[in-house]
Design an enzyme around this catalytic site. Structure first.
Site, short mmCIF file in Angstrom:
data_model
loop_
_atom_site.label_atom_id
_atom_site.label_comp_id
_atom_site.label_asym_id
_atom_site.label_seq_id
_atom_site.Cartn_x
_atom_site.Cartn_y
_atom_site.Cartn_z
N ASN A 9 0.88 -1.17 0.00
CA ASN A 9 0.00 0.00 0.00
C ASN A 9 0.91 1.22 0.00
OD1 ASN A 9 -1.76 2.08 0.48
ND2 ASN A 9 -2.38 1.40 2.52
N TRP A 10 1.05 1.83 -1.16
CA TRP A 10 1.97 2.97 -1.27
C TRP A 10 1.44 4.21 -0.56
CZ3 TRP A 10 3.79 3.11 -7.15
CH2 TRP A 10 4.51 1.92 -7.42
N LYS A 11 0.15 4.21 -0.22
CA LYS A 11 -0.48 5.41 0.37
C LYS A 11 -0.20 6.61 -0.54
CE LYS A 11 -0.20 3.16 4.81
NZ LYS A 11 -0.08 3.25 6.27
N HIS A 94 -9.44 1.47 4.71
CA HIS A 94 -8.20 1.62 5.48
C HIS A 94 -8.45 2.54 6.67
CE1 HIS A 94 -4.10 2.60 6.57
NE2 HIS A 94 -3.74 1.50 5.94
N GLU A 96 -6.81 4.88 7.82
CA GLU A 96 -6.54 6.29 7.53
C GLU A 96 -7.75 6.94 6.85
OE1 GLU A 96 -2.87 5.54 5.49
OE2 GLU A 96 -1.96 4.96 7.40
N GLU A 164 -5.55 -4.89 10.38
CA GLU A 164 -4.51 -3.89 10.67
C GLU A 164 -4.80 -3.24 12.02
OE1 GLU A 164 -2.51 -2.62 6.65
OE2 GLU A 164 -3.91 -1.11 7.34
N GLY A 170 2.62 2.14 10.90
CA GLY A 170 3.60 3.22 10.78
C GLY A 170 4.30 3.55 12.10
N SER A 210 3.46 -2.26 10.29
CA SER A 210 4.91 -2.35 10.52
C SER A 210 5.49 -3.72 10.15
CB SER A 210 5.26 -1.99 11.97
OG SER A 210 4.88 -0.65 12.25
N GLY A 231 2.89 -1.11 4.23
CA GLY A 231 2.98 0.32 3.94
C GLY A 231 4.41 0.72 3.67
P1 13P Z 1 3.08 0.32 7.69
O1 13P Z 1 3.56 -0.98 7.06
O2 13P Z 1 3.82 1.51 7.21
O3 13P Z 1 2.98 0.20 9.17
O4 13P Z 1 1.58 0.52 7.15
C1 13P Z 1 0.67 -0.53 7.26
C2 13P Z 1 -0.53 -0.16 6.49
O5 13P Z 1 -1.28 0.71 6.88
C3 13P Z 1 -0.77 -0.88 5.23
O6 13P Z 1 -2.03 -0.59 4.73
#
Ligand code: 13P
Length: 248
Positions: A9-11, A94, A96, A164, A170, A210, A231
């Site tokens: 997930n590149w966000k 997600h 976020e 998640e 993160g 993470s 992420g």
């Molecule tokens: P991280 O791997 O940066 O913790 O993010 C996880 C995530 O939200 C994947 O959708």
């Protein structure tokens, strides 16, 4: 057997040309992967990443989809728009998006049904906050998301869930492999009960939060964990490839 699925997930990272370069570097590193590999990219990167993916088994994914077929929804993207570009997966709900963009269980459910109707596999994210975990509410929160986010789905082999825990996203604070395995086991058991007879046994459940090259092997060794949603560690080709090649 459920085939493992590792998705990046590149966000909101990588311009179209940066995305092209990342995928070009990634392709040779994951060409012998034994799992499904997906990159979920910003919508505007889709055309260039599609070009870069030519001849690769890596699948193209998006990060959101609107539930209406078309119409007056400024800034949104429909399932058919994604489909025309060969998008095979889409992340929905997600944390976020739930936290910053007003996503609710109801809109998650509508978006999931719209993706399925277009033949795109939804990767639906669920998970609890730190406060909820610490006050012993994890199963209540997940139970609510399970009841509401998946209403109207007939065949769960066509969807992926990403568990998640919000406190692990993160933060560098991963759920232990045992914690992740136990919670994903709970999700699968509850889903089987709520959606009995709908192929829940074939649905894949990823862990996300993470996850990186160092902890991927241990997480993937757990019987309930069918993959990862990655992420930060999906933004560098060697890091992501090391997770994809967890079995090597
Ligand atoms: P991280 O791997 O940066 O913790 O993010 C996880 C995530 O939200 C994947 O959708």
């Amino acid at each position: 057997m459920r085939r493992p699925i590792i998705a990046g997930n590149w966000k909101m990272n990588n311009t179209a040309s940066e995305g092209y370069d990342l995928v070009t570097a990634l392709k040779p590193l994951v060409k012998d992967a034994k799992c499904d590999v997906v990159v979920c990219v910003p919508a505007i990167d889709i055309p260039s990443v599609k070009k870069a993916l030519h001849g690769s088994k890596i699948r193209l994914g998006a990060q959101n989809v609107h539930f209406a077929e078309k119409g007056a929804y400024t800034g949104e993207i429909s399932a058919n728009m994604l489909k025309e570009y060969g998008v095979k997966y889409v992340i929905i709900g997600h944390s976020e998006r739930r936290q910053y963009f007003g996503e609710t269980d109801e809109t998650v459910n509508k978006r999931t049904l719209a993706a399925l109707a277009a033949g795109i596999t939804p990767i639906v994210c669920i998970g609890e906050t730190l406060e909820e975990r610490e006050s012993g509410k994890t199963e209540d929160v997940l139970g609510r998301q399970i009841e509401k986010d998946f209403v109207g789905i007939d065949d769960f082999s066509k969807i992926v869930i990403a568990y998640e825990p919000i406190w692990a996203i993160g933060t560098g604070r991963t759920a232990t492999a045992e914690q992740a395995n136990e919670t994903i086991g709970f999700i699968r058991k509850r889903m089987k009960k709520v959606y009995a007879g709908k192929n829940v046994g074939r649905m894949r459940i990823q862990y996300g939060g993470s996850m990186n090259a160092k902890n991927a092997k241990e997480l993937m060794a757990m019987p309930e964990i069918d993959g990862g949603l990655i992420g930060g560690a999906s933004l560098k080709a060697p890091d992501f490839a090391a997770i994809v090649n967890f079995d090597k």
